[in-house]
Each structure stands twice: as structure tokens, then as C-alpha cells.
Design a protein around this motif. Structure first.
Motif, PDB file in Angstrom:
ATOM      1  N   LYS A 245       1.249  -0.960   0.003  1.00 27.28           N
ATOM      2  CA  LYS A 245       0.258  -0.016   0.073  1.00 27.28           C
ATOM      3  C   LYS A 245       0.831   1.377  -0.106  1.00 27.28           C
ATOM      4  CE  LYS A 245      -3.607  -0.316   3.002  1.00 27.28           C
ATOM      5  NZ  LYS A 245      -4.439  -0.180   3.593  1.00 27.28           N
ATOM      6  N   TYR A 254      -3.440   1.706  -7.233  1.00 26.87           N
ATOM      7  CA  TYR A 254      -4.465   1.198  -6.106  1.00 26.87           C
ATOM      8  C   TYR A 254      -4.818   0.380  -6.705  1.00 26.87           C
ATOM      9  CZ  TYR A 254      -7.193   0.110  -1.980  1.00 26.87           C
ATOM     10  OH  TYR A 254      -7.409  -0.408  -0.732  1.00 26.87           O
ATOM     11  N   PHE A 275      -5.703  -4.377   2.566  1.00 26.23           N
ATOM     12  CA  PHE A 275      -6.385  -4.311   0.960  1.00 26.23           C
ATOM     13  C   PHE A 275      -8.166  -3.754   2.131  1.00 26.23           C
ATOM     14  CE2 PHE A 275      -2.257  -5.296  -1.007  1.00 26.23           C
ATOM     15  CZ  PHE A 275      -2.181  -3.187  -1.438  1.00 26.23           C
TER      16      PHE A 275
END
Lengths: 455, 455
Positions: A245, A254, A275
Motif C-alpha cells: 500500500k 491503487y 486492502f
């Protein structure tokens, strides 16, 4: 030039593990004892140290990573996040494919992320020895290295057939100073009883677990260590997704979809759970667990209480299971041959919050080979399951024109699995047929528990 | 917390290779033809592309690294520089030990640093195929991967005994799409002639070189590729030392001594030459090449013109040689079993500008095992030679109290060499006695060349 590899500084190794329990809509179903009642966590203290038991039942979102663990993580962490540009080009896809690479760790897989943590907490609790089991040797290697880093003796009960067929894995564990015992052995009651019944037994993971647990339970200086399935194991693996991330943030991207192979669940949990935190907060992201068609616990199993091991010694866990007596066909992805799955992964799947897909063996090697020939890295057979689905997603984008962002975890290198590639290249690798009969028989043998949910 | 791992960003991959010739006090001695006269570089164009021939004879200090080569380097470069704190602690030394780790590359060694460059320049020249030889398989694996990255077919003539004993290395090359041919083969005149004389020949590196060169020389679409010894090969490896210097600068340190194992010389040249640039400018730094006691070309060879291969096909190179017919004892560090050494390394040694030391096999495994058990990484047997000397230097500091900075290159992982560790742990590994008679005989058979320097 466009970025290909996104690195983090060693100071960016996560300072806490992420506990998915904090963001799950429902509390995890508890493990049950033989009496059908929830197990008292303290019952585990004969074989696990206090901090790991606390982690096992914690609902705290962040669990601090002790500095000595981060210090060892530095040997191979943070791991790089790659943009797979040559693979994208080969697929002619508008999708962006990213992968994180865990194969640069000393044993060559993601396993030491939890092995180091487990060794540390045991060391802290004054434990001097760890016992564990290993099949092909990935987990045993990781614990052998981790134990050595904290001065712990490590006994690894290795399934006898692997002990004989994979001598280099044994040598690796011994190089780190572990004692490797072919299982069934003459050193435990469990091993002896199997040998009495069958002097030529080639062993099984279930028997090896029994031997390791027996050694840990019978010696006050020795604890037991497990490489997947349990909550604290998945917790430790979240460094993978947490780093990813940060790396995505650095390039302003993303994932639309996160893909990871799933056997006991630690690789999937470690890659996908961080996530899930965003998903729980409303972000659109698909989380896909990939399993072998020949051992399809999530996609074909029952959601039921079952034993974690094949002998029936452990507490009962609520999971998608093929039945604890199910013996999967001998596919090369040994790390995915587990009859059940981590209870946390199963509960999220049961609630429709994650997806699962099962893929046949040959298609995984086809995908792994395309990856090796474009990205250079030869992946482990387990990893090839994730690559298969990542490629399928990217190919779908080539049809629809969607520029999706696909992320998968490359959980290990395949340097110990080259004979499997050899068989694939020689056209000798078969797709095991779906073992319908064996699964039906094993499912008929699920333990009877009052609180069993409807099958 | 103190720094353990010094990383560079991918933008910090060097933009040029460093050519040590620019800083050598004397021009390199030229290779000689069979007539004893310097070889015209253009004579090499049958088997090498123009840019590599230019690099081979260049005295330009910096040679730009083409962007497509840097793009592939990104897969594993920049490689980390580690401070070996746990090893220092185990040794109780005031010395600081740093190592660079090249084992994270897809084939697991430093070899692709030059394989990728060679594949690129051949691709640029319109060459479609590359032929090479390999012993244990490190070099063949690197070229197999590199060739695939630029769409080149790769033929690897693999010494038959290794082909049969190391099937996983063959599988690795085939996974990247290379064709692996056991040598002696029936595909070349050289191979056929050996098979006629000895139908059961297990092959040798010398024979395999002959076969690869013959294939390259006889096909207009095919070139030859070599993994060490030549100037351009050492040049490409200087990314190792160049990165290390940037990394030392980041932590405000600089080595007192640089240690690298030395077979054909590409690992030593790549690690040490960039530091030689500073030494030539007056900086104090020792550069130490480490070789096996059973194949001690620098420490026990003659400085003489000799063939680069064992059959006598190549131009004559001025080097420290044990005689091209010398067959070293079968130690596990296969990459260090070369009768000579890179001419550039030899000339610097002859002029007293670098040091060399020979170490026995068991002591190298003892060192490698201590490294594995403190730093986690299980090194290749070749690398263990450097570790042995780095540890000896650090132990000397423990006695004198000197806080020296020691740097060595960890050139590869030992995941393919675990049977060697197994033999060491079982007490079965012997130190080959110094092969005095064999060396004496081989040295008596040096080619007669008018310009041979006094022996």
C-alpha cells in the motif's frame, strides 16, 4: 524512464501488523474443544507463548512489531513492488500489472515473515526449543533460519517421503542448524504408533504435526510453531500488503484487484487483508484467493467445524473444508495441499467480502513460464496460481479495454521446484481430475458438533 | 536504529560502466595470435558484435550503459549493501563488515550483469542466436534469461557430467527457453571428434567452449558469449562496485579492504575495480582476490601467455596460469575452477597493485556456515572464499583492536549447492591436497611464444 520497481527504505518497514478482525463485520467464530465448547485461550499455553495467544484472540487493529523482529526483517524487507511491464506488453493488455516479490528472503519465500516473529516471542518467553512440521520444506526452512537468529533449537518433523525426495531442503534446514527428523519417527508416541501399524509409512503432514505437537506438549522448554492457518500467523504476514500500500501510494496508483494464492491462507491474508481495511471503509477493491482445482477448499468445500490437522488432535475450526481426512492429489504446489483454510479467510469468503477461484495445474505452469520469460523470475508453483488469475484478469482487460490495476504477490522463487517445470516442459504434467469421490467421502466424515452451521 | 541495509533507488543504477584500463599504470598486454603477433580486434567479429569488441580494447574510463540494459537491471538492481552486524558480534570484532548481495537476481548470482549487456549488444547488431558453454550452470542460466529478454535463441553446451548430475540447472535454462546440449555433442565437429576418441566422455569446460565457438563461427546468425575473463565482461560487472561506492557514501564510510572471490575474474573485477580508481588517485584501499588452494592461479601460477581454453583454440592471453591443460580437483566451487585469470586482474596483481590469497575448501564452508547462521543468507561455495578472508581480516582486528571497514561481495546464493553443505556438515568434505604434480606438468606445457615474459 517510467518506474519499474518501487522500493521503500528500511525505515519504512511497517511498525505494526494489521489485524483484520478489527474491520470484520462479525467477530471470528471461536475454535471449539472436543466438548463442542469454545476453547479457553489459556489451554494453548502448553505449546504457544503468551504474546502469540494474545494475538490469536485480539481484536485490536494494530499490533506493534517489536524492534528485534524489524531488525531481522531488514535482511530482505521491505521487498520490492514491480510493475510487470514486459508481461503487460506480452499480453497486449491496457491493464497495469504489479507484483510484490517475497522470493528474495533467505529461504526464498514469504514464510519467514511469521517465522521470525514466532521465534522472537518464544525467545522472549524463555522458550529454548521449537518443534514444527514441514512437507516440502518451505516452512521448516523459514523456522530453521528464524530460530537460529534468536538462539533457539529447532526440530523439524519432515514428512518422510519429502525427506527422502528433497534432500536439499533438509540440507538447507541443517545448514541453519535445525534438527530434521523424518516422520513418522521413533522419537514420539505418535510416530511409534504409526510405525507399529505400518513400518513402511512414508508419512503425512498430519502425522508430522502430531509428532511436533507431542514434542512441544511433553517438554517444558519446547513450544510448537505453525506456518499458516492461525490468526497470529496471518497477522504477521500483513507486512506484505502494508508495504504494498505504501508503494502504491508512492506511484499514485491503487489496485482494482488483489490476487494471491491460498493454501492455509497466510499468503492470501498477508497480501489482501491490508486492502480489506480500505474495502471495509468503502473503497472498491476485489480480493481474490486462488486455490488448486485438485484441493478446492473455498470453492468446493463445506463451511463447517473441522479439525485443523488430518489426525484430529487440534481444536475444531470453522472453515471451508474438504474434510480433515481428505488427501489431495500430489500436485507440485505442495504449499496449497491443505484440506481447509484459515478461519479468518473462510469467514470473509462466507460473508461474500472476498472472492475465490480454483485453477488446474497445467494452466498455472503455463502462466508461471510466461512470467519467467518476460519478468525473469521463475516463481514457485504455489505462486503460479496467482499469476494464472492475474493474467486472466489482464487478458479480460485486453478485450474490454479497461485499464485495470492488478496486483499479485509473488510469494516465492521456484529454484527448488525446477523438476516440476521440467515435467511441464516435457509435456508430462497432468491436470489431476477433480477428486470428487475422495472429497465426498471425507466430507461425510466431518466431526459432529452441536454448533455446526447448516452444510 | 543503526542502519543495517543501504538501498539505492532504481534511478541510482549506474549510468556508465567503469573501465579500469583508464587508470592502469600500463596498457594491457594484447592477446596474441598463433603467430605470436597481437590479434587484430576485427578478427573477433566472426563471434562478437562490434560494440563488445570496442569495449574489449577501449581505454575510455566510462562506457555508457544503454537504457534497455538498465531497464533489465532494474529487476534486481540496485542490489542492497548490508552491514553484517550479527556476524561482527559473533566474531567479537571492532571491524565493520559490509557485504553486497548479488544473489537476489533471477538466476541467483552476479552473472546476469554481463549476460544482459551481452545479449543486448548482440540483439542490437541483428544477431538472432547466442552460443555459450556452462559447467555447473550459473553462467548458462544467466545467459538463458538475458537472451530471452531480448528475443534471442540461446544454445548452452553443458558439460555432460553436470548435465546429468545437475538436472535442475538444466531445467532452469530450459524454463527460460534455452536449448541445453550435453557436451560433447553430435552437433559439432569438435564434439564428434571427442566422441569418436572416447564414446563415454563426460566432457569438460574446454570441450564445451570449443563446441560453442564452433557453432558461433559457423553460423552467420549466431555469436558466442563468454561469462568471465575478457575485458568487456569485467567491465559490465563494475556495476557492483560502483553501486557499493554510492552506498558507502550514503553512510559516510569507505572500505579499508575489498574482498572478492576470483575464478575467471569477473566477480573480483566487478567488485574491486571501481575502488581501484580511488587507489590510483592515492586513496588507501586494499583489494584482495581470493582463490581456492586447489586452483591457485594467482598465488602459484606463472605469469605467461597461455590459451584461455583448455583445448588451445583461443588467442593467447598474458595471465597467471597453471597451464591450460591443468584440470583442477573437483571442489564444489565450480566457478573458481579456471586454470588462468582475467588478464586485467593478472596485470594489476603482477604490478603489485592488488593482493591475492588462496584458501582451502573446508575453511570456506566453515565461514559460509557462520555467515548463514548469523546473517541468514546461505552463500554459494564460490562466495564462501571471500567470506573466509573477510572473517580472517575481522578476527585480526579483534586482536589488534583496529576498527577496520571490510567489504566483500556476496556473489550468489547457495540454493543449488546444498548437497555441498550437506557433505560439509556430515564431515565428508575433504581439502584437496595442493595438486603440485598436475600443475608442474601443465606448466611444462605452456605454449611457446617469442614474447613470453621470463617465467
Amino acid at each position: 524512464m517510467a518506474v519499474t520497481k518501487i522500493l521503500l527504505d528500511e525505515s519504512e518497514i511497517p511498525e505494526s501488523w494489521y489485524n483484520v478482525v478489527a474491520d470484520m463485520p462479525n467477530a471470528p467464530a471461536p475454535p471449539l474443544g472436543p466438548d463442542g465448547k469454545p476453547v479457553n485461550p489459556q489451554a494453548l499455553s502448553a505449546i504457544f507463548p503468551g504474546p502469540l495467544i494474545e494475538q490469536e484472540v485480539s481484536s485490536q487493529r494494530w499490533i506493534p512489531i517489536p524492534e528485534p523482529v524489524r531488525e531481522i526483517y531488514r535482511l530482505w524487507r521491505p521487498t520490492p513492488l514491480y510493475r510487470a511491464r514486459r508481461l503487460e506488453q506480452a499480453l497486449g493488455t491496457p491493464a497495469k500489472i504489479y507484483y510484490k516479490y517475497e522470493g528474495g528472503s533467505p529461504p526464498g519465500s514469504h514464510k519467514p515473515n511469521t517465522a521470525v516473529a514466532q521465534a522472537y516471542f518464544n525467545h522472549l518467553a524463555g522458550v529454548r526449543r521449537l518443534a514444527t512440521e514441514t512437507g516440502a520444506g518451505q516452512w521448516g526452512s523459514a523456522l530453521a533460519m528464524a530460530g537460529r537468529m534468536f538462539g533457539l533449537e529447532v526440530s523439524v518433523y519432515m514428512v518422510r517421503v519429502s525427506y527422502e525426495q528433497k534432500p536439499t531442503r533438509r540440507s538447507m534446514m541443517e545448514s541453519w542448524g535445525a534438527r530434521v527428523i523424518p516422520s513418522p519417527s521413533a522419537e514420539t508416541k505418535a510416530g511409534l504408533s504409526v510405525r507399529e501399524r505400518d513400518p513402511n509409512s512414508t508419512g503425512s503432514l498430519g502425522i508430522a504435526i502430531s509428532e511436533a505437537v507431542e514434542e512441544a506438549a511433553s517438554r517444558s522448554d519446547t513450544n510448537y510453531s505453525l506456518g499458516s492457518v492461525l490468526n497470529h500467523v496471518l497477522l504477521h504476514q500483513t507486512v506484505i500488503g502494508l508495504e504494498a500500500k505504501k508503494q502504491f501510494a508512492k506511484v499514485g496508483d491503487y489496485p482494482d484487484v488483489v490476487v494471491a494464492c491460498c493454501g492455509g491462507g497466510s499468503n492470501f491474508g498477508g497480501s489482501a487483508f491490508p486492502f480489506f481495511a480500505d474495502k471495509a471503509a468503502g473503497r472498491q477493491v476485489r480480493l481474490v484467493a486462488v486455490e488448486p482445482e485438485s484441493c478446492p477448499s473455498l470453492t468446493r468445500g463445506h463451511y463447517a467445524y473441522d479439525f485443523g490437522d488430518s489426525v484430529g488432535l487440534t481444536p475444531l475450526l470453522l472453515m471451508y473444508t474438504l474434510g480433515h481426512r481428505f488427501v489431495p492429489p500430489p500436485i507440485h504446489a505442495g504449499g496449497l495441499r491443505y484440506h481447509g483454510d484459515a478461519p479468518l479467510v473462510c469467514q470473509l469468503y462466507h460473508e461474500g467480502l472476498i472472492e475465490a477461484v480454483a485453477v488446474p495445474q497445467r494452466a498455472t505452469f503455463e502462466a508461471g513460464l510466461l512470467f519467467a520469460r518476460t519478468e525473469g523470475i521463475i516463481p514457485a508453483p504455489e505462486t503460479n496460481h496467482a499469476i494464472r488469475v492475474a493474467i486472466d484478469e489482464a487478458r479480460a482487460c485486453a478485450k474490454t479495454g479497461e485499464p485495470k490495476t492488478i496486483f499479485f504477490n509473488c510469494s516465492g522463487h521456484g529454484h527448488f521446484d525446477l523438476t516440476a517445470y521440467d515435467r511441464y516442459l516435457a509435456g508430462e504434467l497432468e491436470d489431476a481430475p477433480y477428486p470428487e469421490e475422495a472429497i465426498r467421502a471425507a466430507l461425510a466424515d466431518l466431526p459432529k458438533v452441536a454448533s455446526q452451521p447448516p452444510g
